[in-house]
Design an enzyme around this catalytic site. Structure first.
Site, PDB file in Angstrom:
ATOM      1  N   ARG A  70      63.144 -45.404  27.752  1.00 19.59           N
ATOM      2  CA  ARG A  70      62.003 -46.329  27.979  1.00 19.59           C
ATOM      3  C   ARG A  70      62.510 -47.767  28.120  1.00 19.59           C
ATOM      4  O   ARG A  70      62.030 -48.541  28.952  1.00 19.59           O
ATOM      5  CB  ARG A  70      61.008 -46.206  26.817  1.00 19.59           C
ATOM      6  CG  ARG A  70      60.267 -44.893  26.797  1.00 19.59           C
ATOM      7  CD  ARG A  70      59.459 -44.707  25.540  1.00 19.59           C
ATOM      8  NE  ARG A  70      58.426 -45.724  25.370  1.00 19.59           N
ATOM      9  CZ  ARG A  70      57.707 -45.875  24.244  1.00 19.59           C
ATOM     10  NH1 ARG A  70      57.951 -45.089  23.196  1.00 19.59           N
ATOM     11  NH2 ARG A  70      56.780 -46.791  24.151  1.00 19.59           N
ATOM     12  N   HIS A 119      52.932 -53.902  17.642  1.00 21.82           N
ATOM     13  CA  HIS A 119      53.666 -52.646  17.450  1.00 21.82           C
ATOM     14  C   HIS A 119      55.154 -52.785  17.702  1.00 21.82           C
ATOM     15  O   HIS A 119      55.824 -51.803  18.002  1.00 21.82           O
ATOM     16  CB  HIS A 119      53.054 -51.545  18.340  1.00 21.82           C
ATOM     17  CG  HIS A 119      51.655 -51.226  17.956  1.00 21.82           C
ATOM     18  ND1 HIS A 119      50.744 -50.672  18.822  1.00 21.82           N
ATOM     19  CD2 HIS A 119      50.973 -51.408  16.787  1.00 21.82           C
ATOM     20  CE1 HIS A 119      49.587 -50.517  18.207  1.00 21.82           C
ATOM     21  NE2 HIS A 119      49.690 -50.959  16.971  1.00 21.82           N
TER      22      HIS A 119
HETATM   23  C1  BV8 Z   1      49.000 -47.839  10.069  1.00 18.73           C
HETATM   24  C2  BV8 Z   1      54.835 -48.234  19.089  1.00 18.73           C
HETATM   25  C3  BV8 Z   1      48.845 -48.236   7.769  1.00 18.73           C
HETATM   26  C4  BV8 Z   1      55.675 -47.007  19.213  1.00 18.73           C
HETATM   27  C5  BV8 Z   1      52.572 -47.456  18.642  1.00 18.73           C
HETATM   28  C6  BV8 Z   1      47.545 -40.610   9.480  1.00 18.73           C
HETATM   29  C7  BV8 Z   1      48.690 -41.126   8.878  1.00 18.73           C
HETATM   30  C8  BV8 Z   1      49.065 -42.451   9.028  1.00 18.73           C
HETATM   31  C9  BV8 Z   1      48.296 -43.293   9.798  1.00 18.73           C
HETATM   32  C10 BV8 Z   1      47.171 -42.754  10.401  1.00 18.73           C
HETATM   33  C11 BV8 Z   1      46.773 -41.448  10.238  1.00 18.73           C
HETATM   34  N1  BV8 Z   1      45.632 -41.247  10.962  1.00 18.73           N
HETATM   35  C12 BV8 Z   1      45.283 -42.405  11.576  1.00 18.73           C
HETATM   36  C13 BV8 Z   1      46.198 -43.312  11.237  1.00 18.73           C
HETATM   37  C14 BV8 Z   1      46.251 -44.623  11.686  1.00 18.73           C
HETATM   38  C15 BV8 Z   1      47.145 -44.598  12.928  1.00 18.73           C
HETATM   39  C16 BV8 Z   1      46.230 -44.362  14.113  1.00 18.73           C
HETATM   40  O1  BV8 Z   1      45.523 -45.250  14.519  1.00 18.73           O
HETATM   41  N2  BV8 Z   1      46.243 -43.142  14.655  1.00 18.73           N
HETATM   42  C17 BV8 Z   1      45.327 -42.876  15.743  1.00 18.73           C
HETATM   43  C18 BV8 Z   1      46.025 -42.153  16.865  1.00 18.73           C
HETATM   44  C19 BV8 Z   1      44.144 -42.093  15.197  1.00 18.73           C
HETATM   45  N3  BV8 Z   1      47.745 -45.900  12.979  1.00 18.73           N
HETATM   46  C20 BV8 Z   1      48.960 -46.086  12.430  1.00 18.73           C
HETATM   47  O2  BV8 Z   1      49.648 -45.224  11.978  1.00 18.73           O
HETATM   48  C21 BV8 Z   1      49.400 -47.534  12.422  1.00 18.73           C
HETATM   49  N4  BV8 Z   1      49.839 -47.873  11.101  1.00 18.73           N
HETATM   50  O3  BV8 Z   1      47.882 -47.420  10.104  1.00 18.73           O
HETATM   51  O4  BV8 Z   1      49.600 -48.324   8.939  1.00 18.73           O
HETATM   52  C22 BV8 Z   1      49.515 -47.185   6.991  1.00 18.73           C
HETATM   53  C23 BV8 Z   1      50.742 -47.458   6.469  1.00 18.73           C
HETATM   54  C24 BV8 Z   1      51.356 -46.477   5.708  1.00 18.73           C
HETATM   55  C25 BV8 Z   1      50.728 -45.237   5.514  1.00 18.73           C
HETATM   56  C26 BV8 Z   1      49.470 -44.981   6.085  1.00 18.73           C
HETATM   57  C27 BV8 Z   1      48.858 -45.955   6.837  1.00 18.73           C
HETATM   58  C28 BV8 Z   1      50.580 -47.724  13.353  1.00 18.73           C
HETATM   59  C29 BV8 Z   1      50.099 -47.579  14.777  1.00 18.73           C
HETATM   60  C30 BV8 Z   1      51.215 -48.027  15.714  1.00 18.73           C
HETATM   61  C31 BV8 Z   1      51.860 -46.833  16.381  1.00 18.73           C
HETATM   62  N5  BV8 Z   1      52.834 -47.294  17.368  1.00 18.73           N
HETATM   63  N6  BV8 Z   1      53.469 -47.940  19.503  1.00 18.73           N
HETATM   64  C32 BV8 Z   1      55.942 -46.635  20.638  1.00 18.73           C
HETATM   65  O5  BV8 Z   1      55.459 -47.330  21.563  1.00 18.73           O
HETATM   66  O6  BV8 Z   1      56.651 -45.626  20.833  1.00 18.73           O
HETATM   67  S1  BV8 Z   1      51.011 -47.115  19.222  1.00 18.73           S
HETATM   68  C33 BV8 Z   1      51.131 -46.758  20.864  1.00 18.73           C
HETATM   69  O7  BV8 Z   1      49.966 -46.041  21.183  1.00 18.73           O
HETATM   70  C34 BV8 Z   1      51.086 -47.961  21.741  1.00 18.73           C
HETATM   71  O8  BV8 Z   1      51.786 -49.048  21.238  1.00 18.73           O
HETATM   72  C35 BV8 Z   1      49.624 -48.256  21.862  1.00 18.73           C
HETATM   73  O9  BV8 Z   1      49.223 -49.108  20.866  1.00 18.73           O
HETATM   74  C36 BV8 Z   1      49.005 -46.923  21.602  1.00 18.73           C
HETATM   75  C37 BV8 Z   1      48.457 -46.365  22.878  1.00 18.73           C
HETATM   76  O10 BV8 Z   1      47.358 -47.136  23.149  1.00 18.73           O
HETATM   77  P1  BV8 Z   1      47.178 -47.888  24.559  1.00 18.73           P
HETATM   78  O11 BV8 Z   1      48.090 -49.037  24.631  1.00 18.73           O
HETATM   79  O12 BV8 Z   1      45.736 -48.099  24.637  1.00 18.73           O
HETATM   80  O13 BV8 Z   1      47.661 -46.892  25.674  1.00 18.73           O
HETATM   81  P2  BV8 Z   1      46.930 -45.595  26.173  1.00 18.73           P
HETATM   82  O14 BV8 Z   1      47.902 -44.836  26.999  1.00 18.73           O
HETATM   83  O15 BV8 Z   1      46.252 -44.932  25.010  1.00 18.73           O
HETATM   84  O16 BV8 Z   1      45.740 -46.122  27.120  1.00 18.73           O
HETATM   85  C38 BV8 Z   1      46.054 -46.759  28.330  1.00 18.73           C
HETATM   86  C39 BV8 Z   1      44.754 -47.328  28.842  1.00 18.73           C
HETATM   87  O17 BV8 Z   1      45.030 -48.078  30.007  1.00 18.73           O
HETATM   88  C40 BV8 Z   1      43.734 -46.256  29.226  1.00 18.73           C
HETATM   89  O18 BV8 Z   1      42.458 -46.631  28.760  1.00 18.73           O
HETATM   90  C41 BV8 Z   1      43.764 -46.295  30.763  1.00 18.73           C
HETATM   91  O19 BV8 Z   1      42.501 -46.000  31.314  1.00 18.73           O
HETATM   92  C42 BV8 Z   1      44.126 -47.720  31.023  1.00 18.73           C
HETATM   93  N7  BV8 Z   1      44.802 -47.985  32.287  1.00 18.73           N
HETATM   94  C43 BV8 Z   1      45.603 -47.158  33.003  1.00 18.73           C
HETATM   95  N8  BV8 Z   1      46.065 -47.806  34.100  1.00 18.73           N
HETATM   96  C44 BV8 Z   1      45.551 -49.076  34.058  1.00 18.73           C
HETATM   97  C45 BV8 Z   1      44.754 -49.197  32.908  1.00 18.73           C
HETATM   98  N9  BV8 Z   1      44.109 -50.317  32.581  1.00 18.73           N
HETATM   99  C46 BV8 Z   1      44.230 -51.373  33.414  1.00 18.73           C
HETATM  100  N10 BV8 Z   1      44.992 -51.346  34.532  1.00 18.73           N
HETATM  101  C47 BV8 Z   1      45.650 -50.217  34.883  1.00 18.73           C
HETATM  102  N11 BV8 Z   1      46.406 -50.211  36.019  1.00 18.73           N
END
Ligand code: BV8
Ligand code: ZN
Length: 252
Positions: A70, A119
């Site tokens: 990546r 992130h």
């Molecule tokens: C936390 C870095 C507190 C890595 C990323 C169980 C256990 C632990 C935690 C959890 C759990 N259940 C839930 C959680 C919370 C969890 C969470 O939210 N899970 C979700 C999935 C339910 N969050 C965490 O774990 C966070 N930490 O809570 O800490 C904690 C601490 C200790 C113990 C417990 C809790 C940490 C979250 C960070 C994870 N790391 N990235 C890497 O990149 O490899 S997240 C990663 O996914 C990305 O960084 C990004 O943030 C995310 C994806 O989201 P998007 O950026 O929105 O991308 P996506 O592909 O989803 O969407 C793209 C969009 O673009 C679409 O809508 C599409 O339509 C649109 N699009 C497409 N083309 C275009 C466009 N828009 C405009 N123009 C275009 N051309």
């Protein structure tokens, strides 16, 4: 592209604009979004499985190889008109806070400054033991198309295994960046949410915080978004087309 006059006036008169971006803003630079399926060696994995401390613990070479592929892809591409429009917007409004969930440096390379990375970043690997930052070679050997397993480098300081400088699922976000992002969302007049599916927390709270504080929220996304009412708009389309058109319409 037609824009609602109220929206254009709100943007022009905004004292403080927050731009909140996700993987979609880098899609037109050829960077796969998190929703996109993985390819080659990693095609059988969901990114959610690989972006975890457990996966790295389990198979450091598979995970480090994924992050290196990546990082190489980002180094081999460039910012798109969406990134550049955001950098341009900062010159048009009194105050702009840019918050990104992305781990690439395309906002910085488009000219944006003080980017809040919630992130982390592909470009800041660190020792998993002593947290010493590790300088990667900028021009490593070319990546094979199907990807490859790579042993993570060793820290020169303590010999610990180097890990990607990103926040994995289950890991806490950088406190300063998160607090600054929350404060900006609570104090802005308008929040532009660009290219995010809004499912990853706590980052995904930002548009809700802005709405609750009475700010206008504009989503830029080709896919429909659930609007909660209030002063919320969806500009349906790719960021690389919508954002330059929005700036041209607001500042004819
Ligand atoms: C936390 C870095 C507190 C890595 C990323 C169980 C256990 C632990 C935690 C959890 C759990 N259940 C839930 C959680 C919370 C969890 C969470 O939210 N899970 C979700 C999935 C339910 N969050 C965490 O774990 C966070 N930490 O809570 O800490 C904690 C601490 C200790 C113990 C417990 C809790 C940490 C979250 C960070 C994870 N790391 N990235 C890497 O990149 O490899 S997240 C990663 O996914 C990305 O960084 C990004 O943030 C995310 C994806 O989201 P998007 O950026 O929105 O991308 P996506 O592909 O989803 O969407 C793209 C969009 O673009 C679409 O809508 C599409 O339509 C649109 N699009 C497409 N083309 C275009 C466009 N828009 C405009 N123009 C275009 N051309
Ligand atoms: Zn170390």
């Amino acid at each position: 592209m037609q824009f609602d006059q109220t929206l254009l006036t709100c943007l022009r008169e905004a004292r403080h604009v927050v731009v909140f971006t996700g993987a979609g803003v880098s899609a037109e630079s050829g960077i796969a979004t998190f929703r996109d399926a993985l390819s080659g060696l990693w095609s059988r994995f969901d990114p959610m499985q690989l972006a975890t401390p457990e996966a790295f613990e389990d198979d450091p070479e598979l995970v480090w190889g994924w992050y290196e592929s990546r990082r190489m892809q980002v180094l081999g591409t460039s910012p798109n008109p969406g990134h550049r429009a955001i950098a341009e917007l900062a010159k048009r409004v009194t105050q702009l806070t840019l918050v990104t969930q992305n781990v690439d440096d395309l906002h910085e390379r488009a000219g944006s400054a003080n980017v809040l990375h919630l992130h982390g970043s592909l470009h800041q690997p660190r020792c998993s033991r002593c947290a010493e930052s590790f300088q990667m070679p900028l021009a490593p050997p070319a990546e094979p198309a199907e990807g490859r397993r790579l042993a993570p480098p060793r820290c020169a300081h303590c010999g610990g295994e180097v890990r990607p400088g990103v926040v994995w699922f289950g890991e806490s976000l950088p406190v300063d960046a998160l607090e600054a992002a929350f404060a900006a969302a609570a104090g802005c007049d308008l929040l532009l949410s660009v290219g995010t599916s809004g499912v990853v927390y706590p980052a995904a709270q930002l548009p809700h915080i802005a709405l609750q504080a009475g700010a206008a929220v504009v989503h830029v996304n080709p896919e429909p978004q659930a609007l909660g009412g209030g002063r919320e708009w969806l500009l349906a389309g790719p960021a690389g087309e919508v954002l330059p058109a929005l700036l041209a319409a607001a500042w004819r």
